[in-house]
Design a protein around this motif. Structure first.
Motif, PDB file in Angstrom:
ATOM      1  N   UNK A  82      46.005  52.596  25.701  1.00  0.00           N
ATOM      2  CA  UNK A  82      46.515  51.276  26.012  1.00  0.00           C
ATOM      3  C   UNK A  82      47.056  51.265  27.297  1.00  0.00           C
ATOM      4  N   UNK A  83      47.860  52.189  27.722  1.00  0.00           N
ATOM      5  CA  UNK A  83      48.422  52.473  29.035  1.00  0.00           C
ATOM      6  C   UNK A  83      47.294  52.411  30.213  1.00  0.00           C
ATOM      7  N   UNK A  84      46.323  53.304  30.019  1.00  0.00           N
ATOM      8  CA  UNK A  84      45.218  53.216  31.083  1.00  0.00           C
ATOM      9  C   UNK A  84      44.525  51.815  31.221  1.00  0.00           C
ATOM     10  N   UNK A  85      44.361  51.121  29.954  1.00  0.00           N
ATOM     11  CA  UNK A  85      43.689  49.853  30.144  1.00  0.00           C
ATOM     12  C   UNK A  85      44.440  48.739  30.829  1.00  0.00           C
ATOM     13  N   UNK A  86      45.764  49.008  30.478  1.00  0.00           N
ATOM     14  CA  UNK A  86      46.538  48.018  31.008  1.00  0.00           C
ATOM     15  C   UNK A  86      46.630  48.112  32.753  1.00  0.00           C
ATOM     16  N   UNK A  87      46.369  49.476  32.999  1.00  0.00           N
ATOM     17  CA  UNK A  87      46.350  49.690  34.464  1.00  0.00           C
ATOM     18  C   UNK A  87      45.318  49.082  35.341  1.00  0.00           C
ATOM     19  N   UNK A  88      44.115  49.310  34.266  1.00  0.00           N
ATOM     20  CA  UNK A  88      42.917  48.532  34.789  1.00  0.00           C
ATOM     21  C   UNK A  88      43.143  47.061  35.107  1.00  0.00           C
ATOM     22  N   UNK A  89      43.608  46.500  33.861  1.00  0.00           N
ATOM     23  CA  UNK A  89      44.058  45.216  34.188  1.00  0.00           C
ATOM     24  C   UNK A  89      44.728  44.739  35.270  1.00  0.00           C
ATOM     25  N   UNK A  90      45.771  45.331  35.498  1.00  0.00           N
ATOM     26  CA  UNK A  90      46.674  45.367  36.856  1.00  0.00           C
ATOM     27  C   UNK A  90      45.917  45.346  38.000  1.00  0.00           C
ATOM     28  N   UNK A  91      44.935  46.307  38.111  1.00  0.00           N
ATOM     29  CA  UNK A  91      44.317  46.310  39.466  1.00  0.00           C
ATOM     30  C   UNK A  91      43.420  45.273  39.362  1.00  0.00           C
ATOM     31  N   UNK A  92      42.866  44.695  38.590  1.00  0.00           N
ATOM     32  CA  UNK A  92      41.910  43.405  38.514  1.00  0.00           C
ATOM     33  C   UNK A  92      42.727  42.379  39.125  1.00  0.00           C
ATOM     34  N   UNK A  93      43.950  42.222  38.473  1.00  0.00           N
ATOM     35  CA  UNK A  93      45.067  41.257  38.692  1.00  0.00           C
ATOM     36  C   UNK A  93      45.274  41.377  40.194  1.00  0.00           C
ATOM     37  N   UNK A  94      45.685  42.336  41.058  1.00  0.00           N
ATOM     38  CA  UNK A  94      45.940  42.561  41.971  1.00  0.00           C
ATOM     39  C   UNK A  94      44.814  42.132  43.018  1.00  0.00           C
ATOM     40  N   UNK A  95      43.466  42.575  42.845  1.00  0.00           N
ATOM     41  CA  UNK A  95      42.239  41.902  43.356  1.00  0.00           C
ATOM     42  C   UNK A  95      42.399  40.597  43.484  1.00  0.00           C
ATOM     43  N   UNK A  96      42.600  40.002  42.393  1.00  0.00           N
ATOM     44  CA  UNK A  96      42.512  38.444  42.489  1.00  0.00           C
ATOM     45  C   UNK A  96      43.884  37.777  42.921  1.00  0.00           C
ATOM     46  N   UNK A  97      44.912  38.615  43.532  1.00  0.00           N
ATOM     47  CA  UNK A  97      45.752  37.980  43.883  1.00  0.00           C
ATOM     48  C   UNK A  97      47.044  37.430  43.089  1.00  0.00           C
ATOM     49  N   UNK A  98      46.949  37.802  41.871  1.00  0.00           N
ATOM     50  CA  UNK A  98      47.834  37.442  40.773  1.00  0.00           C
ATOM     51  C   UNK A  98      48.759  38.460  40.595  1.00  0.00           C
ATOM     52  N   UNK A  99      49.740  38.541  41.550  1.00  0.00           N
ATOM     53  CA  UNK A  99      50.843  39.457  41.358  1.00  0.00           C
ATOM     54  C   UNK A  99      51.676  39.623  40.310  1.00  0.00           C
ATOM     55  N   UNK A 100      52.119  38.321  39.698  1.00  0.00           N
ATOM     56  CA  UNK A 100      52.570  38.257  38.406  1.00  0.00           C
ATOM     57  C   UNK A 100      52.124  39.076  37.288  1.00  0.00           C
ATOM     58  N   UNK A 101      51.000  38.659  37.093  1.00  0.00           N
ATOM     59  CA  UNK A 101      50.185  39.277  36.202  1.00  0.00           C
ATOM     60  C   UNK A 101      49.639  41.091  36.218  1.00  0.00           C
ATOM     61  N   UNK A 102      49.766  41.324  37.530  1.00  0.00           N
ATOM     62  CA  UNK A 102      49.660  42.544  37.902  1.00  0.00           C
ATOM     63  C   UNK A 102      50.782  43.490  37.557  1.00  0.00           C
ATOM     64  N   UNK A 103      52.117  42.926  37.856  1.00  0.00           N
ATOM     65  CA  UNK A 103      53.186  43.312  37.451  1.00  0.00           C
ATOM     66  C   UNK A 103      53.576  43.408  36.022  1.00  0.00           C
TER      67      UNK A 103
END
Length: 127
Positions: A82-103
């Motif tokens: 779960x932790x690893x997958x959430x880190x992948x989702x954070x990376x994707x959010x950062x790429x898309x400029x969604x800092x709130x979702x990444x955080x």
């Protein structure tokens, strides 16, 4: 065993810079795992499929697969994944400029890693 071999071969393709060749291998592995109801393996394969889709620029598909993987990991009670997958989702959010979702995803990833009491998960999510 066949599903595991397909996932490993797909990972080799993905890590070797051939994500397009990895996708059908991951999809075949996933079909077999789904037939057998192997929840943990399904989640891991969904993670790898998402990574291949992401490498191909198919962000929406990758996001959907990562969310499916997250649900599978939760059902299996596997906090590390779960932790690893959430880190992948954070990376994707950062790429898309969604800092709130990444955080939000990074915070949740850190929480899952701490719950797992697994130093590998903590390193994977950077805590």
């Amino acid at each position: 065993l066949e599903a595991y071999a397909l996932r490993i071969l797909g990972g080799t393709m993905l890590n070797g810079g051939r994500p397009g060749g990895a996708v059908p291998l991951f999809e075949r592995a996933l079909a077999l795992q789904t037939t057998h109801g192997d929840t943990l393996a399904i989640g891991v394969t969904l993670d790898r499929l998402a990574a291949a889709q992401h490498a191909l620029g198919r962000r929406d598909e990758a996001r959907a697969r990562w969310h499916e993987a997250l649900a599978a990991h939760a059902r299996a009670g596997h906090r590390r994944w779960e932790a690893v997958t959430r880190a992948y989702l954070a990376e994707l959010a950062l790429e898309e400029g969604d800092l709130a979702e990444a955080s939000r995803q990074l915070e949740a990833a850190g929480q899952r890693a701490r719950e797992a009491k697994d130093p590998h998960a903590e390193v994977a999510v950077g805590i």
